[in-house]
Design a protein around this motif. Structure first.
Motif, PDB file in Angstrom:
ATOM      1  N   ASN A 155      19.066 -62.585  -7.957  1.00  0.00           N
ATOM      2  CA  ASN A 155      18.665 -63.425  -6.795  1.00  0.00           C
ATOM      3  C   ASN A 155      18.009 -64.517  -7.662  1.00  0.00           C
ATOM      4  O   ASN A 155      17.783 -64.434  -8.842  1.00  0.00           O
ATOM      5  N   GLY A 156      17.687 -65.538  -6.801  1.00  0.00           N
ATOM      6  CA  GLY A 156      16.846 -66.740  -7.644  1.00  0.00           C
ATOM      7  C   GLY A 156      15.681 -66.333  -8.367  1.00  0.00           C
ATOM      8  O   GLY A 156      15.723 -67.071  -9.302  1.00  0.00           O
ATOM      9  N   GLU A 157      14.926 -65.425  -7.822  1.00  0.00           N
ATOM     10  CA  GLU A 157      13.566 -65.082  -8.496  1.00  0.00           C
ATOM     11  C   GLU A 157      14.019 -64.460  -9.677  1.00  0.00           C
ATOM     12  O   GLU A 157      13.439 -64.791 -10.859  1.00  0.00           O
ATOM     13  N   GLN A 158      14.889 -63.564  -9.903  1.00  0.00           N
ATOM     14  CA  GLN A 158      15.102 -62.934 -11.071  1.00  0.00           C
ATOM     15  C   GLN A 158      15.857 -63.736 -11.928  1.00  0.00           C
ATOM     16  O   GLN A 158      15.570 -63.725 -13.349  1.00  0.00           O
ATOM     17  N   ALA A 159      16.759 -64.747 -11.422  1.00  0.00           N
ATOM     18  CA  ALA A 159      17.317 -65.938 -12.294  1.00  0.00           C
ATOM     19  C   ALA A 159      16.313 -66.483 -13.027  1.00  0.00           C
ATOM     20  O   ALA A 159      16.393 -66.807 -14.125  1.00  0.00           O
ATOM     21  N   MET A 160      15.273 -66.999 -12.407  1.00  0.00           N
ATOM     22  CA  MET A 160      14.059 -67.677 -12.996  1.00  0.00           C
ATOM     23  C   MET A 160      13.454 -66.870 -14.047  1.00  0.00           C
ATOM     24  O   MET A 160      13.153 -67.497 -15.083  1.00  0.00           O
ATOM     25  N   GLY A 161      13.383 -65.463 -13.870  1.00  0.00           N
ATOM     26  CA  GLY A 161      12.848 -64.674 -14.924  1.00  0.00           C
ATOM     27  C   GLY A 161      13.673 -64.414 -16.116  1.00  0.00           C
ATOM     28  O   GLY A 161      13.145 -64.638 -17.295  1.00  0.00           O
ATOM     29  N   VAL A 162      14.847 -64.474 -15.860  1.00  0.00           N
ATOM     30  CA  VAL A 162      15.785 -64.393 -16.991  1.00  0.00           C
ATOM     31  C   VAL A 162      15.629 -65.766 -17.939  1.00  0.00           C
ATOM     32  O   VAL A 162      15.499 -65.656 -19.191  1.00  0.00           O
ATOM     33  N   ILE A 163      15.880 -66.917 -17.493  1.00  0.00           N
ATOM     34  CA  ILE A 163      15.767 -67.994 -18.212  1.00  0.00           C
ATOM     35  C   ILE A 163      14.167 -68.473 -18.769  1.00  0.00           C
ATOM     36  O   ILE A 163      14.241 -69.185 -19.805  1.00  0.00           O
ATOM     37  N   ARG A 164      13.108 -68.071 -18.004  1.00  0.00           N
ATOM     38  CA  ARG A 164      11.999 -67.984 -18.717  1.00  0.00           C
ATOM     39  C   ARG A 164      11.448 -67.189 -19.734  1.00  0.00           C
ATOM     40  O   ARG A 164      10.560 -67.379 -20.566  1.00  0.00           O
ATOM     41  N   PHE A 165      12.172 -65.906 -19.794  1.00  0.00           N
ATOM     42  CA  PHE A 165      11.690 -64.793 -20.431  1.00  0.00           C
ATOM     43  C   PHE A 165      11.775 -65.290 -22.098  1.00  0.00           C
ATOM     44  O   PHE A 165      12.767 -65.791 -22.400  1.00  0.00           O
ATOM     45  N   ARG A 166      10.654 -64.977 -22.890  1.00  0.00           N
ATOM     46  CA  ARG A 166      10.782 -65.026 -24.250  1.00  0.00           C
ATOM     47  C   ARG A 166       9.838 -64.146 -24.943  1.00  0.00           C
ATOM     48  O   ARG A 166      10.119 -63.901 -26.119  1.00  0.00           O
ATOM     49  N   ASP A 167       8.794 -63.667 -24.262  1.00  0.00           N
ATOM     50  CA  ASP A 167       7.583 -63.136 -25.033  1.00  0.00           C
ATOM     51  C   ASP A 167       7.780 -61.754 -24.383  1.00  0.00           C
ATOM     52  O   ASP A 167       8.419 -61.126 -23.446  1.00  0.00           O
ATOM     53  N   GLY A 168       6.596 -60.932 -24.937  1.00  0.00           N
ATOM     54  CA  GLY A 168       6.268 -59.568 -24.222  1.00  0.00           C
ATOM     55  C   GLY A 168       6.579 -58.644 -25.290  1.00  0.00           C
ATOM     56  O   GLY A 168       6.892 -58.786 -26.411  1.00  0.00           O
TER      57      GLY A 168
ATOM     58  N   ASN B 294      14.517 -63.080 -32.588  1.00  0.00           N
ATOM     59  CA  ASN B 294      14.734 -64.376 -33.174  1.00  0.00           C
ATOM     60  C   ASN B 294      13.974 -65.700 -32.404  1.00  0.00           C
ATOM     61  O   ASN B 294      14.131 -66.699 -32.327  1.00  0.00           O
ATOM     62  N   GLY B 295      12.926 -65.378 -31.430  1.00  0.00           N
ATOM     63  CA  GLY B 295      12.087 -66.209 -30.917  1.00  0.00           C
ATOM     64  C   GLY B 295      12.969 -67.217 -29.919  1.00  0.00           C
ATOM     65  O   GLY B 295      13.659 -66.531 -29.010  1.00  0.00           O
ATOM     66  N   ASP B 296      12.480 -68.508 -29.713  1.00  0.00           N
ATOM     67  CA  ASP B 296      13.271 -69.257 -29.085  1.00  0.00           C
ATOM     68  C   ASP B 296      14.540 -69.386 -29.174  1.00  0.00           C
ATOM     69  O   ASP B 296      15.311 -69.813 -28.097  1.00  0.00           O
ATOM     70  N   ILE B 297      15.305 -69.118 -30.310  1.00  0.00           N
ATOM     71  CA  ILE B 297      16.430 -69.141 -30.336  1.00  0.00           C
ATOM     72  C   ILE B 297      17.320 -68.296 -29.465  1.00  0.00           C
ATOM     73  O   ILE B 297      18.239 -68.378 -28.845  1.00  0.00           O
ATOM     74  N   GLY B 298      16.847 -67.024 -29.390  1.00  0.00           N
ATOM     75  CA  GLY B 298      17.323 -65.882 -28.544  1.00  0.00           C
ATOM     76  C   GLY B 298      17.339 -66.292 -27.112  1.00  0.00           C
ATOM     77  O   GLY B 298      17.956 -66.140 -26.141  1.00  0.00           O
ATOM     78  N   ARG B 299      15.977 -67.021 -26.697  1.00  0.00           N
ATOM     79  CA  ARG B 299      15.919 -67.421 -25.329  1.00  0.00           C
ATOM     80  C   ARG B 299      17.050 -68.488 -24.973  1.00  0.00           C
ATOM     81  O   ARG B 299      17.587 -68.524 -23.905  1.00  0.00           O
ATOM     82  N   ILE B 300      17.055 -69.439 -25.898  1.00  0.00           N
ATOM     83  CA  ILE B 300      18.018 -70.498 -25.783  1.00  0.00           C
ATOM     84  C   ILE B 300      19.711 -69.956 -25.579  1.00  0.00           C
ATOM     85  O   ILE B 300      20.148 -70.315 -24.746  1.00  0.00           O
ATOM     86  N   GLU B 301      20.056 -68.841 -26.368  1.00  0.00           N
ATOM     87  CA  GLU B 301      21.242 -68.421 -26.039  1.00  0.00           C
ATOM     88  C   GLU B 301      21.575 -67.568 -24.745  1.00  0.00           C
ATOM     89  O   GLU B 301      22.531 -67.860 -24.344  1.00  0.00           O
ATOM     90  N   THR B 302      20.367 -67.096 -24.351  1.00  0.00           N
ATOM     91  CA  THR B 302      20.332 -66.356 -23.037  1.00  0.00           C
ATOM     92  C   THR B 302      20.394 -67.634 -22.051  1.00  0.00           C
ATOM     93  O   THR B 302      21.429 -67.481 -21.035  1.00  0.00           O
ATOM     94  N   GLN B 303      19.738 -68.657 -22.009  1.00  0.00           N
ATOM     95  CA  GLN B 303      19.725 -69.812 -21.399  1.00  0.00           C
ATOM     96  C   GLN B 303      21.141 -70.342 -21.027  1.00  0.00           C
ATOM     97  O   GLN B 303      21.833 -70.657 -20.006  1.00  0.00           O
ATOM     98  N   GLN B 304      21.785 -70.516 -22.282  1.00  0.00           N
ATOM     99  CA  GLN B 304      22.957 -71.146 -22.288  1.00  0.00           C
ATOM    100  C   GLN B 304      24.299 -70.312 -21.522  1.00  0.00           C
ATOM    101  O   GLN B 304      25.148 -70.789 -21.050  1.00  0.00           O
TER     102      GLN B 304
END
Length: 183
Positions: free
Chosen positions: A112-125, A131-141
């Motif tokens: 859903n929209g809230e989960q989608a927002m979580g997926v594109i914002r996730f990077r830490d934890g 691979n840091g922000d590169i992994g986040r970028i790959e997921t966002q793309q």
């Protein structure tokens, strides 16, 4: 941050991500591309400074900008009735300062929209990207490609009016009114 170019003759779009921590040559302590807009006061002055820094990185200055608020992604996903996406990893993250709580399991699922927002914002934890922000970028793309493909299905044609309303509410651009529809 995404940098897009459009070849009108060949009808081809190219999009490149610029990692938020990309080092730039500025006169303040936090020398990252994501600091440029705010450190220059935001607005037109901030955009102009950002254009200049981007041109130092890629060799040309952008013609236009499109600023999309985070909320737009969630709203579009909800307007579509959800998006099927293969989440690449378990995502668990808590940030009380941002009122951000992400808890999504790895695997193919309807978000859903809230989960989608979580997926594109996730990077830490504890299970952040190795691979840091590169992994986040790959997921966002991958996520944005999935949303685009699912948005262009027959079942979503009747929702164009909803998408336009979301665009008008959450997107700020220097493009003329006809340009976004044409592009």
């Amino acid at each position: 941050m995404l940098l897009a170019s459009y070849d009108v003759t060949n009808q081809k779009a190219t999009v490149m991500s610029i990692p938020r921590d990309t080092m730039v040559n500025v006169n303040w302590d936090v020398k990252k591309i994501n600091s440029v807009y705010n450190m220059n006061g935001g607005g037109d002055k901030g955009i102009k400074a950002l254009y200049q820094e981007i041109s130092q990185l890629v060799g040309f200055e952008p013609d236009y900008q499109v600023v999309v608020e985070w909320e737009a992604v969630g709203e579009i996903v909800d307007a579509m009735g959800g998006v099927y996406f293969d989440v690449p990893r378990d995502m668990d993250y808590e940030d009380p300062y941002q009122d951000l709580s992400i808890h999504i399991k790895k695997g193919y699922q309807k978000l859903n929209g809230e989960q989608a927002m979580g997926v594109i914002r996730f990077r830490d934890g504890v299970n952040g990207y190795s691979n840091g922000d590169i992994g986040r970028i790959e997921t966002q793309q991958a996520f944005l490609k999935t949303v685009a493909a699912q948005m262009l299905t027959v079942s979503n044609l009747g929702k164009v009016g909803d998408f336009v309303k979301i665009f008008q509410q959450y997107v700020n651009t220097a493009l003329s009114h006809g340009n976004p529809a044409w592009l």
